[in-house]
Design an enzyme around this catalytic site. Structure first.
Site, PDB file in Angstrom:
ATOM      1  N   ALA A 125       7.033   6.534  -9.064  1.00  0.00           N
ATOM      2  CA  ALA A 125       6.722   7.958  -9.150  1.00  0.00           C
ATOM      3  C   ALA A 125       5.234   8.168  -9.391  1.00  0.00           C
ATOM      4  CB  ALA A 125       7.535   8.603 -10.271  1.00  0.00           C
ATOM      5  N   SER A 126       4.714   9.224  -8.791  1.00  0.00           N
ATOM      6  CA  SER A 126       3.342   9.653  -9.014  1.00  0.00           C
ATOM      7  C   SER A 126       2.363   8.514  -8.708  1.00  0.00           C
ATOM      8  CB  SER A 126       3.210  10.169 -10.451  1.00  0.00           C
ATOM      9  OG  SER A 126       1.945  10.699 -10.676  1.00  0.00           O
ATOM     10  N   THR A 127       1.599   8.069  -9.712  1.00  0.00           N
ATOM     11  CA  THR A 127       0.614   7.020  -9.472  1.00  0.00           C
ATOM     12  C   THR A 127       1.262   5.707  -9.032  1.00  0.00           C
ATOM     13  OG1 THR A 127       0.638   6.557 -11.851  1.00  0.00           O
ATOM     14  CG2 THR A 127      -1.136   7.946 -11.045  1.00  0.00           C
TER      15      THR A 127
ATOM     16  N   ALA B 202       3.635   5.359  -6.992  1.00  0.00           N
ATOM     17  CA  ALA B 202       3.870   5.432  -5.546  1.00  0.00           C
ATOM     18  C   ALA B 202       2.656   4.935  -4.772  1.00  0.00           C
ATOM     19  CB  ALA B 202       4.211   6.863  -5.137  1.00  0.00           C
TER      20      ALA B 202
ATOM     21  N   LEU C  53       8.369   9.203  -5.575  1.00  0.00           N
ATOM     22  CA  LEU C  53       7.976  10.584  -5.847  1.00  0.00           C
ATOM     23  C   LEU C  53       6.473  10.732  -5.695  1.00  0.00           C
ATOM     24  CD1 LEU C  53       9.232  12.913  -8.615  1.00  0.00           C
ATOM     25  CD2 LEU C  53       6.780  12.560  -8.391  1.00  0.00           C
TER      26      LEU C  53
END
Length: 200
Positions: free
Chosen positions: A99-101, A103, A123
């Site tokens: 998720a976020s970073t 990814a 994400l």
């Protein structure tokens, strides 16, 4: 890891039994496991592992398994830059979530070596502001830095997904969740895996 107990692995050798914590055992197989939020401490450990594995066998693959909710952008970029800096080929595997970073780390694996397990999710979202406070001048500087950070994330993802920055910006305006198959279609990974690949 919080309050979780890190299991030990016992290995029998002709010289007797040896006990390792499971992460050291994985490292001996050139596997790095990132299973927590990314901060400076986590980044330092992952970077040290990458550099150690490169120095021991610069041409051999390093596998990075990711199950992370994301975290600090500067910590992410320290890991990402090290992944691109080392000579060893880097495979990335998303288990659970990236998720976020996190990814960005998944997408940053070498082309053809980015994998997502079939029930994992990826994400994308804007870098978090962290609830900053201060004077109006301070907040203006922080807002400018957040825009710079967002642009950097977009440029890195554009390089790996082959989407243009405008598309990424629109998609990251709100959290966007991908199934494993959707992550491959979007270019964040190359293949969905249900079973382990035969390692060479």
């Amino acid at each position: 890891m919080g309050s979780y107990t890190i299991p030990n692995v016992v290995e029998r050798t002709p010289q007797g039994e040896r006990s390792y914590d499971v992460f050291s055992r994985l490292l001996s197989e050139r596997i790095i496991f990132l299973g927590t939020e990314i901060d400076d401490g986590v980044a330092n450990v992952v970077i040290a592992q990458l550099l150690h594995l490169e120095s021991s066998a610069p041409e051999s693959e390093i596998a990075v398994y990711i199950n992370s909710p994301g975290g600090s952008f500067t910590s992410l970029m320290a890991i990402y830059d090290t992944m691109t800096f080392v000579q060893a080929p880097i495979s990335t595997f998303c288990v659970g979530q990236a998720a976020s970073t996190a990814a960005v780390l998944l997408a940053g694996g070498d082309p053809g070596r980015r994998f997502v397990l079939e029930h994992a999710r990826v994400l994308l979202g804007q870098p978090a502001s962290g609830g900053r406070q201060g004077t109006v001048s301070d907040l203006a500087l922080q807002a400018k830095e957040m825009v710079r950070i967002r642009s950097q994330v977009e440029e890195v993802l554009a390089r790996h997904t082959h989407h243009d920055v405008a598309t990424l910006r629109a998609d990251m305006d709100r959290d966007k969740v991908f199934t494993a198959q959707e992550a491959v279609a979007y270019g964040l990974a190359d293949e969905v895996l249900a079973r382990r690949l035969t390692r060479v």
